[in-house]
Design a protein around this motif. Structure first.
Motif, mmCIF file in Angstrom:
data_model
loop_
_atom_site.group_PDB
_atom_site.id
_atom_site.type_symbol
_atom_site.label_atom_id
_atom_site.label_comp_id
_atom_site.label_asym_id
_atom_site.label_seq_id
_atom_site.Cartn_x
_atom_site.Cartn_y
_atom_site.Cartn_z
ATOM 1 N N VAL A 196 6.414 8.706 6.741
ATOM 2 C CA VAL A 196 6.889 9.851 7.498
ATOM 3 C C VAL A 196 7.072 11.090 6.617
ATOM 4 O O VAL A 196 6.861 12.216 7.058
ATOM 5 N N PHE A 197 7.433 10.897 5.342
ATOM 6 C CA PHE A 197 7.641 12.039 4.465
ATOM 7 C C PHE A 197 6.340 12.599 3.892
ATOM 8 O O PHE A 197 6.238 13.793 3.628
ATOM 9 N N ALA B 34 6.676 12.312 16.254
ATOM 10 C CA ALA B 34 7.095 13.359 15.330
ATOM 11 C C ALA B 34 5.901 13.909 14.557
ATOM 12 O O ALA B 34 5.711 15.129 14.456
ATOM 13 N N LEU B 35 5.069 13.008 14.010
ATOM 14 C CA LEU B 35 3.926 13.455 13.227
ATOM 15 C C LEU B 35 2.893 14.167 14.093
ATOM 16 O O LEU B 35 2.305 15.172 13.682
ATOM 17 N N PHE B 36 2.686 13.654 15.315
ATOM 18 C CA PHE B 36 1.745 14.312 16.216
ATOM 19 C C PHE B 36 2.246 15.699 16.613
ATOM 20 O O PHE B 36 1.500 16.680 16.585
ATOM 21 N N LEU B 37 3.518 15.777 16.986
ATOM 22 C CA LEU B 37 4.099 17.047 17.404
ATOM 23 C C LEU B 37 4.059 18.072 16.280
ATOM 24 O O LEU B 37 3.664 19.234 16.476
ATOM 25 N N VAL B 38 4.432 17.642 15.082
ATOM 26 C CA VAL B 38 4.420 18.547 13.939
ATOM 27 C C VAL B 38 2.997 18.974 13.609
ATOM 28 O O VAL B 38 2.720 20.159 13.390
ATOM 29 N N ALA C 107 12.003 14.976 8.908
ATOM 30 C CA ALA C 107 11.365 14.416 7.720
ATOM 31 C C ALA C 107 9.913 14.865 7.601
ATOM 32 O O ALA C 107 9.426 15.163 6.502
ATOM 33 N N ALA C 108 9.198 14.924 8.733
ATOM 34 C CA ALA C 108 7.783 15.292 8.708
ATOM 35 C C ALA C 108 7.575 16.763 8.332
ATOM 36 O O ALA C 108 6.609 17.108 7.654
ATOM 37 N N ILE C 109 8.484 17.630 8.737
ATOM 38 C CA ILE C 109 8.313 19.064 8.489
ATOM 39 C C ILE C 109 8.954 19.498 7.179
ATOM 40 O O ILE C 109 8.686 20.611 6.676
ATOM 41 N N LEU C 110 9.801 18.648 6.590
ATOM 42 C CA LEU C 110 10.584 19.038 5.421
ATOM 43 C C LEU C 110 9.740 19.534 4.245
ATOM 44 O O LEU C 110 10.092 20.562 3.635
ATOM 45 N N PRO C 111 8.636 18.863 3.860
ATOM 46 C CA PRO C 111 7.864 19.396 2.727
ATOM 47 C C PRO C 111 7.303 20.782 2.992
ATOM 48 O O PRO C 111 7.263 21.623 2.085
ATOM 49 N N ALA D 66 -5.031 19.834 10.590
ATOM 50 C CA ALA D 66 -3.675 19.414 10.951
ATOM 51 C C ALA D 66 -3.629 18.760 12.331
ATOM 52 O O ALA D 66 -2.872 17.813 12.559
ATOM 53 N N SER D 67 -4.430 19.252 13.268
ATOM 54 C CA SER D 67 -4.438 18.674 14.603
ATOM 55 C C SER D 67 -4.990 17.255 14.591
ATOM 56 O O SER D 67 -4.438 16.348 15.219
ATOM 57 N N LEU D 68 -6.093 17.042 13.863
ATOM 58 C CA LEU D 68 -6.653 15.696 13.749
ATOM 59 C C LEU D 68 -5.694 14.769 13.015
ATOM 60 O O LEU D 68 -5.539 13.594 13.370
ATOM 61 N N ALA D 69 -5.032 15.297 11.990
ATOM 62 C CA ALA D 69 -4.095 14.486 11.221
ATOM 63 C C ALA D 69 -2.963 13.975 12.109
ATOM 64 O O ALA D 69 -2.587 12.803 12.049
ATOM 65 N N GLY D 70 -2.411 14.857 12.942
ATOM 66 C CA GLY D 70 -1.358 14.429 13.850
ATOM 67 C C GLY D 70 -1.852 13.476 14.914
ATOM 68 O O GLY D 70 -1.125 12.574 15.350
ATOM 69 N N SER D 71 -3.105 13.642 15.333
ATOM 70 C CA SER D 71 -3.663 12.793 16.382
ATOM 71 C C SER D 71 -3.935 11.375 15.904
ATOM 72 O O SER D 71 -3.944 10.438 16.705
ATOM 73 N N ILE D 72 -4.176 11.199 14.612
ATOM 74 C CA ILE D 72 -4.454 9.862 14.067
ATOM 75 C C ILE D 72 -3.325 8.900 14.409
ATOM 76 O O ILE D 72 -3.546 7.791 14.899
#
Length: 470
Positions: A40-41, A396-400, A266-270, A55-61
């Protein structure tokens, strides 16, 4: 009143868990805490800034893997409820599933020798499907042990505090391990080493848990098997029965809001630390350590308070600190580094109870179901909650990922200099770390306020269960 006090004494004497069992059960949490926290981090940042994925494909995975996994956790819970083996219902799943879990997690950090976006998407999607299936095979059976090792209300809170302490400790260890490896080894090899070490530790933790809890598990299950039969209904009917349990719906709401709110952060923190606060990457891991370290330090305090005042009470005491901190992140400006760390410590106050309360509530819900139906179906209930945990990470990862893509975030690869992000992307980062999790956590707080199973209510349930068995 006169009848309940002796009953509590008998229960506490007969079901007192020893320290070794608690320690082994808690250590099993490392098998999921370490890979899940690294996931998640770091995984979205790895996809967009190391592997070079959109980024869109990354979240969709992650979402595609989760869509396939939609019924996986309840299914494995149902199957483990029906499993019969010399090792019991849960342990065969844990022992076998830990192997593909470790291997698939390692391969998630390998970058295929291709620049084609869709080939990268296919590779990581397949691995996420395998990884989530392995997580289900291990984590649904493991989680049910919280209900199967003891029936005492306070012992369950204490046992959950061990589990939660290892969850937070595993998160801290994962962040320190990541910081050391990422500082010593250049990307992308550093991520591959991180995946290999984390996967190996995960495998060892699961096997240690099985070894340390098996004796206690057999003692409790031998007592129950004399008076119980495994649920024989089809899985869909069992799911319907579980969802008709109103306290369980409260637990689902509390857990989903807690997990989704924290995983979005956690996903958006970096991105928040590097792109908005303009700080070196090392501050990202230090921020996460400040949150998790505070949560770990407060774990014994909240465990004591939970046994004194109840599980609902400590959730309502602790979460407001995190809500205030999340809202504060939105208003921070570059240069306010000390205030950023103060807010991180405040966030850790509520994170601590978010780890304890929902998991400690869940075994009580299972007891209520047994009272109503005469059967124990831990696998179905815990399958749903593990499903929510993975859904929280995936959502969370998809939304971010989607939001960052829509906002114009510029992806990069490890060999390139970090780009200057547009104002629209910076605004999206602030919204995701501030107002969004704040709203989610407020909803969870409201749901927790109405949770109906108190300690007195649970003691009544346990007393009726004993009477019905006798």
């Amino acid at each position: 009143m006169n009848n309940s006090s002796p009953q509590r004494t008998v229960t506490s004497q007969r079901e007192q868990l020893n320290f070794t069992t608690k320690l082994a059960y808690g250590a099993g949490e490392l098998g999921g805490a370490i890979p899940n926290n690294i996931l998640v981090f770091f995984v979205l940042f790895f996809f967009t800034n190391v592997a070079g994925l959109n980024a869109s494909l990354a979240g969709s995975i992650i979402l595609v893997g989760k869509a396939w996994d939609a019924f996986n956790d309840p299914l494995i819970g149902w199957l483990s409820d029906k499993t019969r083996s010399p090792l019991g219902r849960r342990y065969p799943w844990m022992l076998i599933g830990a192997i593909p879990l470790a291997i698939s997690f390692f391969l998630l950090w390998f970058i295929p020798p291709t620049a084609n976006q869709w080939q990268l998407f296919a590779y990581y999607t397949i691995l996420f499907i395998i990884y989530y299936a392995a997580v289900s095979a291990v984590w649904v059976p493991y989680s049910t042990l919280g209900a199967e090792l003891t029936q005492s209300y306070n012992e369950r809170t204490n046992l959950t505090s061990f589990k939660s302490s290892f969850a937070i400790g595993g998160s801290i260890f994962a962040l320190i391990l990541a910081q050391v490896i990422l500082d010593i080894v250049e990307a992308p090899q550093s991520y591959l080493y991180l995946g290999a070490i984390s996967g190996f530790i995960s495998l060892l933790a699961v096997y240690l848990c099985v070894w340390g809890t098996y004796k206690r598990y057999k003692i409790i299950q031998n007592e129950r098997e004399k008076i119980q039969q495994a649920p024989s209904e089809p899985i869909l009917k069992q799911i319907k029965i579980a969802l008709s349990n109103k306290p369980f719906l409260y637990v689902i709401g509390i857990y989903l809001c807690s997990w989704l709110g924290t995983q979005v952060t956690a996903a958006i923190l970096p991105y928040y630390v590097v792109d908005w606060m303009k700080l070196p990457k090392i501050h990202f891991t230090q921020m996460a350590l400040a949150v998790q370290g505070t949560a770990l330090i407060l774990m014994p305090f909240w465990s004591f308070m939970g046994q004194k005042f109840g599980k609902k009470a400590i959730y309502c005491m602790g979460i407001p600190g995190t809500i205030i901190a999340q809202a504060g992140f939105f208003f921070l400006q570059p240069g306010q580094t000390i205030l950023m760390y103060i807010l991180a410590v405040m966030a850790g106050i509520g994170i601590s109870v978010a780890y304890i309360a929902p998991w400690a509530m869940l075994p009580d819900v299972v007891d209520l179901d047994e009272l109503n139906t005469g059967q124990r179906r831990e696998g179905i209930f815990y399958g749903f909650v593990v499903q929510l945990q993975k859904f929280g990470i995936a959502a969370a990862l998809f939304l971010v990922g989607k939001t960052l893509d829509w906002s114009g975030l510029i992806p990069t690869v490890a060999s390139q200099a970090p780009p200057v992000q547009p104002d629209s992307a910076l605004w999206a980062i602030r919204l995701i770390i501030g107002p969004l999790p704040t709203l989610i956590l407020i909803i969870g707080l409201v749901i927790a306020y109405f949770y109906p199973i108190t300690q007195a209510k649970h003691e009544e349930i346990v007393l009726k269960l004993k009477e019905s068995r006798e």
